[in-house]
Scaffold this active site. Structure first.
Site, PDB file in Angstrom:
ATOM      1  N   HIS A  56       5.558   1.308  -0.698  1.00  0.00           N
ATOM      2  CA  HIS A  56       5.574   1.662  -2.120  1.00  0.00           C
ATOM      3  C   HIS A  56       5.987   3.123  -2.269  1.00  0.00           C
ATOM      4  O   HIS A  56       5.899   3.912  -1.322  1.00  0.00           O
ATOM      5  CB  HIS A  56       4.191   1.452  -2.725  1.00  0.00           C
ATOM      6  CG  HIS A  56       3.811   0.014  -2.866  1.00  0.00           C
ATOM      7  ND1 HIS A  56       2.833  -0.409  -3.726  1.00  0.00           N
ATOM      8  CD2 HIS A  56       4.269  -1.114  -2.249  1.00  0.00           C
ATOM      9  CE1 HIS A  56       2.707  -1.720  -3.656  1.00  0.00           C
ATOM     10  NE2 HIS A  56       3.560  -2.180  -2.747  1.00  0.00           N
ATOM     11  N   GLU A  58       4.579   5.645  -3.778  1.00  0.00           N
ATOM     12  CA  GLU A  58       3.516   6.623  -3.515  1.00  0.00           C
ATOM     13  C   GLU A  58       3.261   6.781  -2.015  1.00  0.00           C
ATOM     14  O   GLU A  58       3.116   7.897  -1.520  1.00  0.00           O
ATOM     15  CB  GLU A  58       2.210   6.200  -4.207  1.00  0.00           C
ATOM     16  CG  GLU A  58       2.286   6.165  -5.714  1.00  0.00           C
ATOM     17  CD  GLU A  58       2.658   4.802  -6.284  1.00  0.00           C
ATOM     18  OE1 GLU A  58       2.300   4.543  -7.443  1.00  0.00           O
ATOM     19  OE2 GLU A  58       3.308   3.998  -5.569  1.00  0.00           O
ATOM     20  N   CYS A  86      -1.082   1.142  -7.758  1.00  0.00           N
ATOM     21  CA  CYS A  86      -1.750  -0.113  -7.426  1.00  0.00           C
ATOM     22  C   CYS A  86      -2.960   0.208  -6.545  1.00  0.00           C
ATOM     23  O   CYS A  86      -3.127   1.345  -6.090  1.00  0.00           O
ATOM     24  CB  CYS A  86      -0.778  -1.038  -6.697  1.00  0.00           C
ATOM     25  SG  CYS A  86      -0.441  -0.559  -4.984  1.00  0.00           S
ATOM     26  N   CYS A  89      -2.004   1.903  -3.192  1.00  0.00           N
ATOM     27  CA  CYS A  89      -1.534   3.283  -3.353  1.00  0.00           C
ATOM     28  C   CYS A  89      -2.669   4.203  -3.792  1.00  0.00           C
ATOM     29  O   CYS A  89      -2.745   5.347  -3.332  1.00  0.00           O
ATOM     30  CB  CYS A  89      -0.380   3.328  -4.337  1.00  0.00           C
ATOM     31  SG  CYS A  89       1.106   2.522  -3.688  1.00  0.00           S
TER      32      CYS A  89
END
Length: 159
Positions: A56, A58, A86, A89
């Site tokens: 992801h 992040e 999420c 993250c």
């Protein structure tokens, strides 16, 4: 106390997320890590490009910032992310010890765009055996050896 949020830094994260989609490289997510007003790491979503479900924006930004700064924590830094993190993250942000989170899109916006983090939040509230992917403790007494070894180790690097 983290510095005041900087809209220009958020615009950078949003631009990275948008370009990631336009280029076909990945999903509409990106993040930047900032220390003392300077960008020290950037990351975009590379899940489909790298076949890595943990890639992801992040997480990639955290990895890049840690590599650039030669550290395994990011105290004194903030993250600007194009979307509310999420659960994975958010966990990574806490493990990295970032000082502040600034985000553009909300989790509700992500759901409207057909990204459904709400399932993960619901699952985390359930007992392990009731989750869609059930889990069961196995060999807990034997597993404790690794923690006991950690506790007794004179050479460990605490984090």
């Amino acid at each position: 106390m983290p510095p005041k949020a900087n809209p220009e830094l958020m615009r950078r994260a949003i631009a990275l997320a948008t370009e990631n989609v336009r280029s076909g490289a990945g999903g509409p997510f990106a993040a930047i890590i900032v220390r003392n007003g300077e960008i020290v790491g950037e990351g975009v979503n590379t899940v489909t490009r790298t076949n890595d479900p943990t890639a992801h924006g992040e997480v990639n930004a955290i990895r890049n910032a840690c590599a650039a700064l030669h550290v395994f924590h990011l105290q004194g830094c903030e993250i600007y992310t194009s979307c509310e993190p999420c659960p994975m993250c958010l966990g990574a942000i806490y493990w990295a010890r970032l000082d502040a989170i600034y985000y553009g899109n909300s989790s509700e916006d992500a759901a409207r765009a057909e990204f459904h983090d709400a399932l993960l939040y619901r699952e985390l509230r359930l007992p392990p055996a009731a989750r869609q992917i059930p889990s069961e403790r196995l060999l807990g007494d034997e597993a404790w050896e690794s923690f006991q070894t950690w506790l007794e180790s004179p050479i460990k690097i605490e984090y």
